[in-house]
Scaffold this motif. Structure first.
Motif: not given
Ligand SMILES: Cc1cc2nc3c(=O)[nH]c(=O)nc-3n(C[C@H](O)[C@H](O)[C@H](O)COP(=O)(O)OP(=O)(O)OC[C@H]3O[C@@H](n4cnc5c(N)ncnc54)[C@H](O)[C@@H]3O)c2cc1C
Ligand SMILES: Nc1ncnc2c1ncn2[C@@H]1O[C@H](COP(=O)(O)O)[C@@H](O)[C@H]1O
Lengths: 340, 290
Positions: A116-118, A128-129, A143, A146, A154-159
């Motif tokens: 994954g790439l943000t 943590d998740h 986290y 962007r 505002i989104a928090t993206i994780i892989n």
């Protein structure tokens, strides 16, 4: 193994680009938090004393690949080197500048490694998740934060499952901070023959003109920024006059740039430059989140807007309600009368 | 063999014109309030394809778009401007795809169109500004990429020369073919719809769209097969569902927050001479300026 890697861009002068030093500064902090190492990848031809350039930023390992065919940058050889190195080293996190180079390279690498790439993160944190369905706990993820969807959110993206966790960040978003002048890491020379194949040189550069950055709004202490509310290219002259009088630079929103009122290199925000001046005068700017992302760390903000409800006013220290066209000439006049 | 150009174009919500009504009271995005448009840089991509076609002896342009059934509009808009035909990749199983899953599906569609010489996409889509799908599709196809194309210079059956726009300059590069090009907004704007083509293709429909139509298209389609816009599903692409949709997307959205402004104590001023002189004096006094 499992460290943080930063892809370092090399300038025409053989220096590491600012954006890469900024990422190393952030990378050092993340590495400390995770108790892992910070490693740099440098792929270039000629370079000025690389160890002196990088160790002060807290780099533990420099991987360097040098060959006359590796500068100027072309996609395929750089991506082959990065992909193969990542397959061996299995980084936890990999950071790239959101530049012409980084945004060309990072997606190709991510696709090849199926990870994954943000793009264009404005903030990076560790956290943590817990997966909702399975209740599986993932510790210490990156986290990648962007703005998204027109900036209304505002989104928090994780892989959670793929490595490395990859992100690009624009120049100026992270702060460039030396870690320790006496820090020492080690240098590893990569034998490129192992990584490259003939096919990597299918693209040939015939001609190239790259200029030094002309307008330096990133370093300006005072910024007079204009938005769509300025109205026209002619009206922008008033901003230039005020900026000149008080010793600042002119910045702009994307709406003003898109409308052709001002050149793109002055755009501030998520897809422009990030600035942290002492004084930010926002003229006819509504204050969309993508714009604020690039200026909300200014020490003092003055908003000039004829709409008392404009969102920018909420983060401004002073709000002048009124017309840009009426107010700017007065500011110039009173500044000239009161300054010695 | 004709020179085959595949154009990748996406239908996007017009995020440039997000108005106040774009957010619902509960803080979610109201997609219905945003018009769906042809992604702006994909129009630049289509124009570059049209220009290349006009310079080559025998060339054809095939547009590929992935999206919900209504994205068939992209194919119509493309043929109105001179593309030869288009395919719509559409399947519920694609929903939730991130750029990696999207580029996987798109690369399968492009492979079905082999042998091709060029794939041309926009630099980035305005709904996310990620600029990832182009390079990722190039990687999946195993071909070189030329990003940020601003000007087409020349091409033969074997190679292409392109001027690229970089953040601080330009570069002219030559690549062997096949290759993928992503086109920058500084490239020439797309020509308008052509009136004749509009007449010719205005009844172009996908099978899914026909289900909504009152009129019976059977006869029309028999006479003019070019009006049928083909849809490709996961099965048509022979795609591995593991690589699609949510399961094929390594990036997950953990959290979405509304943008809440921290209210600062703002000092309200009017545009009166007194207020503005007072402000300038204060800024000088506290050594912020002057
Ligand atoms: C993915 C993405 C990335 C983006 N990146 C950026 C970015 O990097 N930078 C950026 O700036 N934007 C960016 N945007 C665009 C952003 O969402 C806004 O559209 C943009 O910032 C609005 O610019 P503006 O404030 O100049 O215009 P508007 O929102 O139109 O605001 C104009 C303001 O001027 C005021 N006004 C009008 N006339 C006058 C007058 N005569 N006197 C005083 N005030 C007046 C109005 O009250 C209004 O508040 C991005 C958008 C997206 C979707
Ligand atoms: N769903 C899609 N269908 C067709 N082309 C797409 C799609 N998504 C992205 N693209 C192409 O890839 C480019 C970059 O998209 P993005 O990575 O989303 O910014 C776009 O300009 C399109 O040309």
């Amino acid at each position: 193994m499992n460290n943080i890697f930063v892809y370092c861009e090399v300038t025409e002068e053989g220096l590491i680009a600012d954006v890469s030093l900024e990422l190393l500064s952030k990378g050092r902090k993340l590495a400390n938090e995770l108790n892992i190492k910070l490693e740099a990848i440098v792929i270039c031809d000629q370079i000025q004393n690389i160890e002196n350039q990088l160790y002060p930023f807290g780099v533990d390992v420099i991987h360097i690949a040098q060959d006359s065919r590796l500068f100027p940058y072309t996609t395929l050889p750089h991506s082959s080197i990065v992909v193969n190195l990542f397959k061996e080293e299995k980084p936890e996190i990999a950071l790239f500048g959101a530049t012409s180079i980084g945004r060309d390279l990072a997606p190709r690498v991510a696709s090849s490694l199926r990870c994954g790439l943000t793009a264009d993160c404005t903030s990076l944190e560790i956290g943590d998740h817990t997966e909702n369905k399975t209740q599986k706990l993932y510790k210490n993820l990156l986290y990648q934060i962007r703005p998204a969807f027109g900036g209304n959110i505002i989104a928090t993206i994780i892989n959670p499952d793929t490595r490395p966790q990859m992100a690009t960040v624009r120049e100026g978003v992270m702060k460039k901070e030396e870690f320790s002048t006496s820090y020492k890491g080690k240098l590893k020379k990569l034998s490129i023959e192992k990584y490259l194949k003939e096919d990597d040189f299918l693209v040939e550069i015939l001609e190239r003109h790259v200029e030094q950055q002309k307008i330096n709004i990133k370093g300006a202490q005072i910024i007079v920024a204009g938005g769509y509310g300025v109205g026209s290219k002619e009206n922008f002259q008033m901003l230039h006059q005020l900026a000149e009088a008080i010793g600042g630079e002119v910045g702009a929103t994307r709406a003003a740039v898109d409308a052709g009122m001002v050149e793109h290199s002055r755009q501030i925000g998520q897809t422009g430059v990030t600035v942290r001046p002492k004084l930010y005068i926002a003229c006819g700017i509504s204050g969309a989140v993508q714009h604020r992302a690039g200026m909300d760390q200014s020490s003092k903000i003055i908003s000039i807007n004829n709409d008392p409800k404009a969102p920018i006013n909420k983060i401004a220290d002073y709000t002048i309600i009124g017309n840009v066209g009426d107010i700017l000439p007065k500011m110039i006049k009173y500044y000239k009368e009161n300054s010695k | 063999m004709s020179f085959r150009i595949v154009v990748l174009a996406k239908q996007v919500p017009d995020t440039r014109n997000v108005g106040k009504d774009a957010m619902k009271a509960d803080g979610t995005v109201n997609r219905a309030a945003l018009p769906a448009i042809y992604n702006p840089e994909d129009l630049n991509a289509l124009e570059m394809a049209l220009e290349i076609k006009s310079k080559m002896k025998d060339a054809e342009i095939i547009v590929v778009t992935m999206g919900p059934p209504r994205a068939a509009e992209i194919i119509r808009e493309s043929v109105y401007r001179g593309a030869d035909k288009g395919y719509l990749i559409t399947d519920r199983k694609f929903a939730g795809s991130d750029t990696l899953a999207t580029s996987y599906a798109i690369s399968l569609a492009v492979k079905k169109l082999a042998p091709f010489h060029l794939v041309i996409s926009g630099r980035q889509a305005i709904d996310g500004d990620t600029a990832q799908v182009g390079p990722q599709a190039a990687e999946k196809l195993g071909i070189p990429q030329i990003t940020y194309a601003e000007e087409f210079i020349s091409a033969t059956e074997k190679d292409i020369t392109i001027k690229r726009r970089l953040e601080r300059g330009i570069e002219v590069v030559k690549s062997s073919l096949p290759a993928l090009i992503t086109v920058h907004s500084s490239a020439p704007e797309c020509r308008p719809r052509n009136a004749k083509l509009l007449m010719k293709f205005k009844h172009a429909r996908t099978v899914t769209e026909l289900q909504e139509e009152v009129r019976d298209y059977t006869e029309l389609f028999d006479k003019r097969p070019y009006l049928q816009i083909e849809e490709w599903t996961v099965a048509d692409l022979d795609a591995n569902v593991e690589f699609l949709g949510l399961s094929g997307s390594p990036t997950k959205v953990k959290k979405i927050e509304n943008v809440v402004l921290q209210q600062k104590e703002t000092i309200l001023l009017t545009e009166s001479d007194k207020d503005i002189e007072g402000l300038m004096k204060e800024l000088i006094d506290i050594h912020i300026i002057g």
